[in-house]
Structure formats: structure tokens, C-alpha cells
Motif scaffolding. Structure first.
Motif, PDB file in Angstrom:
ATOM      1  N   UNK A   6       0.845  -1.193   0.000  1.00  0.00           N
ATOM      2  CA  UNK A   6       0.000   0.000   0.000  1.00  0.00           C
ATOM      3  C   UNK A   6       0.881   1.243   0.000  1.00  0.00           C
ATOM      4  N   UNK A   7       0.277   2.369  -0.367  1.00  0.00           N
ATOM      5  CA  UNK A   7       0.978   3.652  -0.305  1.00  0.00           C
ATOM      6  C   UNK A   7       1.320   4.018   1.130  1.00  0.00           C
ATOM      7  N   UNK A   8       0.441   3.630   2.068  1.00  0.00           N
ATOM      8  CA  UNK A   8       0.684   3.944   3.476  1.00  0.00           C
ATOM      9  C   UNK A   8       1.947   3.257   3.984  1.00  0.00           C
ATOM     10  N   UNK A   9       2.190   2.026   3.541  1.00  0.00           N
ATOM     11  CA  UNK A   9       3.393   1.307   3.962  1.00  0.00           C
ATOM     12  C   UNK A   9       4.644   1.943   3.371  1.00  0.00           C
ATOM     13  N   UNK A  10       4.549   2.370   2.128  1.00  0.00           N
ATOM     14  CA  UNK A  10       5.696   3.050   1.529  1.00  0.00           C
ATOM     15  C   UNK A  10       6.023   4.329   2.313  1.00  0.00           C
ATOM     16  N   UNK A  11       4.998   5.073   2.679  1.00  0.00           N
ATOM     17  CA  UNK A  11       5.209   6.300   3.445  1.00  0.00           C
ATOM     18  C   UNK A  11       5.853   5.993   4.797  1.00  0.00           C
ATOM     19  N   UNK A  12       5.392   4.936   5.457  1.00  0.00           N
ATOM     20  CA  UNK A  12       5.941   4.568   6.756  1.00  0.00           C
ATOM     21  C   UNK A  12       7.403   4.134   6.632  1.00  0.00           C
ATOM     22  N   UNK A  13       7.708   3.366   5.611  1.00  0.00           N
ATOM     23  CA  UNK A  13       9.095   2.945   5.380  1.00  0.00           C
ATOM     24  C   UNK A  13       9.989   4.163   5.192  1.00  0.00           C
ATOM     25  N   UNK A  14       9.525   5.124   4.406  1.00  0.00           N
ATOM     26  CA  UNK A  14      10.319   6.326   4.138  1.00  0.00           C
ATOM     27  C   UNK A  14      10.544   7.147   5.403  1.00  0.00           C
ATOM     28  N   UNK A  15       9.533   7.137   6.306  1.00  0.00           N
ATOM     29  CA  UNK A  15       9.678   7.847   7.581  1.00  0.00           C
ATOM     30  C   UNK A  15      10.766   7.218   8.446  1.00  0.00           C
ATOM     31  N   UNK A  16      10.828   5.895   8.429  1.00  0.00           N
ATOM     32  CA  UNK A  16      11.770   5.184   9.287  1.00  0.00           C
ATOM     33  C   UNK A  16      13.170   5.087   8.692  1.00  0.00           C
ATOM     34  N   UNK A  17      13.220   4.823   7.388  1.00  0.00           N
ATOM     35  CA  UNK A  17      14.504   4.472   6.783  1.00  0.00           C
ATOM     36  C   UNK A  17      14.922   5.376   5.632  1.00  0.00           C
ATOM     37  N   UNK A  18      14.124   6.368   5.288  1.00  0.00           N
ATOM     38  CA  UNK A  18      14.346   7.204   4.102  1.00  0.00           C
ATOM     39  C   UNK A  18      13.993   6.406   2.839  1.00  0.00           C
ATOM     40  N   UNK A  19      13.853   7.104   1.748  1.00  0.00           N
ATOM     41  CA  UNK A  19      13.402   6.467   0.515  1.00  0.00           C
ATOM     42  C   UNK A  19      14.450   5.490  -0.016  1.00  0.00           C
ATOM     43  N   UNK A  20      13.937   4.419  -0.615  1.00  0.00           N
ATOM     44  CA  UNK A  20      14.811   3.455  -1.273  1.00  0.00           C
ATOM     45  C   UNK A  20      14.843   3.777  -2.760  1.00  0.00           C
ATOM     46  N   UNK A  21      15.996   3.684  -3.406  1.00  0.00           N
ATOM     47  CA  UNK A  21      16.074   4.066  -4.828  1.00  0.00           C
ATOM     48  C   UNK A  21      15.299   3.151  -5.763  1.00  0.00           C
ATOM     49  N   UNK A  22      15.002   1.928  -5.330  1.00  0.00           N
ATOM     50  CA  UNK A  22      14.250   0.997  -6.179  1.00  0.00           C
ATOM     51  C   UNK A  22      13.064   0.473  -5.381  1.00  0.00           C
ATOM     52  N   UNK A  23      11.992   1.254  -5.366  1.00  0.00           N
ATOM     53  CA  UNK A  23      10.811   0.929  -4.571  1.00  0.00           C
ATOM     54  C   UNK A  23       9.567   1.010  -5.433  1.00  0.00           C
ATOM     55  N   UNK A  24       8.577   0.167  -5.118  1.00  0.00           N
ATOM     56  CA  UNK A  24       7.340   0.173  -5.891  1.00  0.00           C
ATOM     57  C   UNK A  24       6.190  -0.322  -5.023  1.00  0.00           C
TER      58      UNK A  24
END
Length: 296
Positions: free
Chosen positions: A164-182
Motif C-alpha cells: 500500500x501507499x501507506x506502507x511506503x510512506x511509513x518505510x520512508x519515515x523510518x529508513x528514508x526512501x529506497x532508490x528501487x521501490x514500488x
């Protein structure tokens, strides 16, 4: 099989069994979707119990499934998280070395599996894909992401996917964005979903979580909030006299005798329609049959 295809290992925490055909169904669907495109091996991790083999190889239609049973300590589970991951790591080294040596890609089907998979990557040359499904990120990894033993974990992930988009947002909050994410939805893509026209002017609530009996989870049958929903609807039923509301109650074990007994005790039992497990091909139509989704 064509030897030029990628050798992919899919790590699964659950897989359907004859006595529990809905357990890990998403992993089975993923395997069937992948098998025609790669040389696939599914590694199914189970908790060791007396009588179970530590390792068993199951030939499937188009791929191989290996069941690896690992001793696991459920006592003080959070405090034992690192220790349990080390056990998974060492058992994987002991029994799966021949598969891991040939792997081009290892797909961890939830974030927890990617922890010990990242340690295995140091021993072998595969690429690591981690898929995040919900509780793995929001309940488990969030407790440990500042630990020293997790410092290099994100750097070991070659790609990440989110349900989900919510999980991507949470991951980015904790670990910063990943260069290869979908973001890859494994059910209905809610960004493309729209309900059917409601000509009856009713408020049709619908629930798909059911009452699956998760015996190893703290909240058991209420893990998806189904019991909470039943209590809330009983309160609404007692106070609300209108006829313009309806509840569609569906999902695994949603039609067990306990639910039917609850329905019969309502003032207006006809305002609750009980379904059992909904076939995956019917999910979209079921969504369109209501206009208010309930996620307790």
C-alpha cells in the motif's frame, strides 16, 4: 526448465495446507504467477514441532517447495527477536545452502524474513527483494530499526515493494526512501476502485476480514476486528430504528455458528447479510455491492 531463466527463491512464512487451505494463500498465488517466468523455489518456513521433519522437499506444479521447520521461542517474543532470527539464519545455512548458492534473486515475502535473508546475502551473491505487508513494518521492525544489528539492513536491500501507499510512506519515515521501490497491490487496487451506483439510497457497510482463528496471535478471532464490529453493530441495532442501513459480513469463518447466533439475536437480523470466504475472483464485485468499507 530453461536454464537461462533467473533462479528465484521465494521466502514464505505461510503456505496453504490441506487442513488450512487459506493460510498463506497470497504466497501460493505469487508462486503460481512466477513459475512460468523463472526457475522458482519456494522456501516455506514453519515452526518446528515434534513429529515434523526439519526439512522436506515438495514437488509442485512447475516449481519446488521446500518446507524448513525451525525451532522458535515464543516466550518474550520481542526480546527474543534477534535470537530467533539468528536461528532462522543458521538453519537456512544448514539446510538450504545448495539452493542459495544458485540463487540470482531472493524474494522475502514479508519484512521479517528479510532480516535473516540480509545476513544470508553476505554469504551468497544473490539480489535481495523485500516485500512489506503491514504488521511486519508497523508492529515488528519499528521496534528494532535503531538497533546496531540493523544498521546495514536497508543497504542490503536491492529492491523493496509495498502492499500500500501507506506502507511506503511509513518505510520512508523510518529508513528514508529506497532508490528501487514500488507499491504493488496484492488485492484490489484502491486507487482504481470505484463502487457501483447506489440507486437504493442505502448505507451498505461491508466487512471482508472475517473471523479467522489465529491461534498464535494475541487477539485470536478478533485479529481483523470482526468481534469488535459485531459488538458495535449490536449497539447500533439496539438504538437505530431506520431501515436504510445494511451490513455485509464476509471473510474466512464469517459464517460460523457463533455469527449466525449473533445475527438471530438482533432486533433487525435481516439488515445483516452473512457471507463466508469470498473467492478472489469475486472480490471486486463484492466491494461494489457496498458503499462503506469497514476496517475495524
Amino acid at each position: 526448465m530453461n536454464n537461462k531463466l533467473l533462479n528465484v527463491i521465494y521466502l514464505a512464512g505461510g503456505y496453504p495446507t490441506p487442513d488450512n487451505p487459506s493460510h498463506g494463500i497470497f504466497n501460493q498465488r505469487a508462486a503460481n504467477a512466477l513459475k512460468n517466468h523463472v526457475n522458482l523455489t519456494v522456501i516455506q518456513y514453519r515452526i518446528y514441532k515434534p513429529g515434523r521433519k526439519f526439512c522436506a522437499v515438495i514437488p509442485e506444479d512447475g516449481f519446488t517447495r521446500v518446507i524448513l521447520c525451525v525451532p522458535y521461542s515464543p516466550v518474550l517474543e520481542n526480546k527474543m527477536y534477534y535470537f530467533n532470527n539468528r536461528i532462522f539464519y543458521f538453519f537456512s545455512l544448514l539446510f538450504l545452502r545448495s539452493y542459495l548458492k544458485k540463487a540470482d534473486i531472493v524474494h522475502a515475502s514479508d519484512g521479517n524474513l528479510s532480516i535473516f535473508a540480509s545476513w544470508l546475502k553476505k554469504k551468497f551473491s544473490f539480489k535481495l527483494l523485500a516485500q512489506f505487508i503491514g504488521g511486519d513494518l508497523n508492529q515488528d521492525l519499528v521496534q528494532f530499526y535503531k538497533k546496531s544489528w540493523m544498521k546495514h539492513w536497508k543497504l542490503s536491500l536491492d529492491a523493496v515493494s509495498f502492499n500500500s501507499l501507506a506502507l511506503e510512506k511509513r518505510f520512508n519515515e523510518l529508513f528514508d526512501e529506497h532508490p528501487d521501490a514500488k507499491v504493488i497491490y496484492r488485492g484490489v487496487d484502491t486507487t482504481k476502485f470505484s463502487p457501483a451506483d447506489n440507486t437504493a439510497n442505502e448505507s451498505i457497510f461491508y466487512f471482508l476480514g472475517g473471523l479467522p482463528d489465529y491461534t498464535t496471535f494475541t487477539h485470536g478471532r478478533n485479529t481483523k476486528g470482526g468481534l469488535n464490529l459485531m459488538k458495535a453493530w449490536s449497539m447500533l441495532d439496539a438504538a437505530y430504528k431506520g431501515k436504510d442501513i445494511k451490513l455485509l459480513f464476509a471473510g474466512p469463518d464469517a459464517d460460523i455458528p457463533m455469527v449466525k447466533k449473533w445475527q438471530s439475536g438482533l432486533n433487525d437480523p435481516e439488515r445483516v447479510v452473512i457471507f463466508g470466504k469470498i473467492d478472489p475472483t469475486e472480490i471486486a464485485d463484492f466491494h461494489r455491492s457496498g458503499n462503506i468499507a469497514l476496517i475495524p
